[in-house]
Design an enzyme around this catalytic site. Structure first.
Site, PDB file in Angstrom:
ATOM      1  N   ASN A 142      -4.010  -3.023   8.464  1.00  0.00           N
ATOM      2  CA  ASN A 142      -3.159  -3.473   7.354  1.00  0.00           C
ATOM      3  C   ASN A 142      -2.403  -2.303   6.704  1.00  0.00           C
ATOM      4  O   ASN A 142      -1.858  -2.446   5.621  1.00  0.00           O
ATOM      5  CB  ASN A 142      -4.009  -4.212   6.306  1.00  0.00           C
ATOM      6  CG  ASN A 142      -5.085  -3.319   5.695  1.00  0.00           C
ATOM      7  OD1 ASN A 142      -5.166  -2.131   6.006  1.00  0.00           O
ATOM      8  ND2 ASN A 142      -5.908  -3.886   4.818  1.00  0.00           N
ATOM      9  N   GLU A 149      -6.223   0.575   0.220  1.00  0.00           N
ATOM     10  CA  GLU A 149      -5.793  -0.724   0.727  1.00  0.00           C
ATOM     11  C   GLU A 149      -4.400  -1.052   0.191  1.00  0.00           C
ATOM     12  O   GLU A 149      -3.909  -0.401  -0.739  1.00  0.00           O
ATOM     13  CB  GLU A 149      -6.792  -1.791   0.256  1.00  0.00           C
ATOM     14  CG  GLU A 149      -8.214  -1.598   0.779  1.00  0.00           C
ATOM     15  CD  GLU A 149      -8.402  -2.058   2.239  1.00  0.00           C
ATOM     16  OE1 GLU A 149      -7.414  -2.089   3.000  1.00  0.00           O
ATOM     17  OE2 GLU A 149      -9.550  -2.387   2.587  1.00  0.00           O
TER      18      GLU A 149
END
Ligand code: GLP
Length: 249
Positions: A142, A149
């Site tokens: 991702n 993140e």
């Protein structure tokens, strides 16, 4: 004024060649300055790089006696004896096989009782060491770098983070089941990583092709944390043909 700094993109002939190219960059850094401070990464991608570093040490070509290392991240709740902790990984892959001084190897402590204090100390230790000369990075499916993140701010520092379901799923391959993957981690921040004097991001495999393409050719946006590296003065991507396959090179 627009930022025109372009990254260097190395497309190796295959995964093994990508590991050699990455090991060469680290080798060059340590040869130029034997007291280098290396930022190190875990994951499947750099395993071949560490193997080469061990081989080169054994062949007398690389000396780690004055090197200091800082790892990017660690799972909260896993100690050095846990075989999925990043400290354990580093000992197995590199530290136990070369002449680095063990006290000069820093990995965030997943068992720290006061995480806030620990992360502030980690930042301070990097500064005291003179900053990171070369930071090695992998990239998550991702776009995460270390455990930053999507949504992580460009000026984030070493801190406690929640892992996304994507990452828990991707990393569950190393655990008995997804339920055993820790939900939290300590990670260097993107701001911390950007202060490294040189950054080398290595990626291999088809599954990374889209995220590598958007990191390099897309806009710099927190939705793909690796894209926030754009504009760093000394940024190198070392790719294999599969991970480079979506680039419009
Ligand atoms: C983990 C690590 C990252 C690493 C990423 C990719 O989540 N925290 O530092 O870059 O996974 O791992 P792999 O190299 O196994 O694809």
């Amino acid at each position: 004024m627009t930022n025109t700094t372009q990254p260097t993109i190395v497309v190796a002939t295959d995964k093994d060649h990508a590991a050699r190219c990455t090991a060469d960059l680290i080798h060059e850094t340590v040869r130029e300055n034997p007291s280098s401070v290396l930022g190190l990464a875990t994951g499947g991608t750099p395993v071949g790089v560490y193997r080469l570093m061990v081989e080169r040490f054994q062949a007398g070509e690389l000396d780690f006696s004055k090197v200091t290392t800082f790892n990017l991240d660690e799972y909260v709740g896993l100690g050095p004896e846990h075989d999925q902790s990043y400290r354990y990984f580093m000992q197995q892959q590199l530290f136990d096989h070369v002449n680095v001084v063990q006290e000069s190897t820093y990995v965030p402590n997943g068992l720290a009782s006061n995480i806030e204090k620990h992360v502030a100390e980690y930042e301070e230790q990097i500064l005291q060491a003179g900053g990171i000369d070369l930071q090695l990075l992998g990239i998550g499916n991702n776009g995460h770098i270390a455990f930053n993140e999507p949504g992580s701010p460009i000026d984030s520092r070493t801190r406690l983070v929640d892992l996304t379901e994507d990452t828990i799923e991707a990393n569950s391959r190393f655990f008995e089941s997804a339920a055993e993957v820790p939900r939290h981690a300590i990670t260097m921040g993107i701001g911390t990583i950007l202060e490294a004097r040189r950054i080398v991001l290595m990626a291999t495999g088809k599954s990374k092709a889209k995220v590598v393409q958007s990191a390099i050719e897309g806009p710099a946006d927190p939705s793909n944390p690796a894209s926030l590296l754009q504009g760093h003065a000394r940024l190198t991507f070392v790719l294999d043909p599969e991970s480079a396959s979506e680039l419009s090179l």
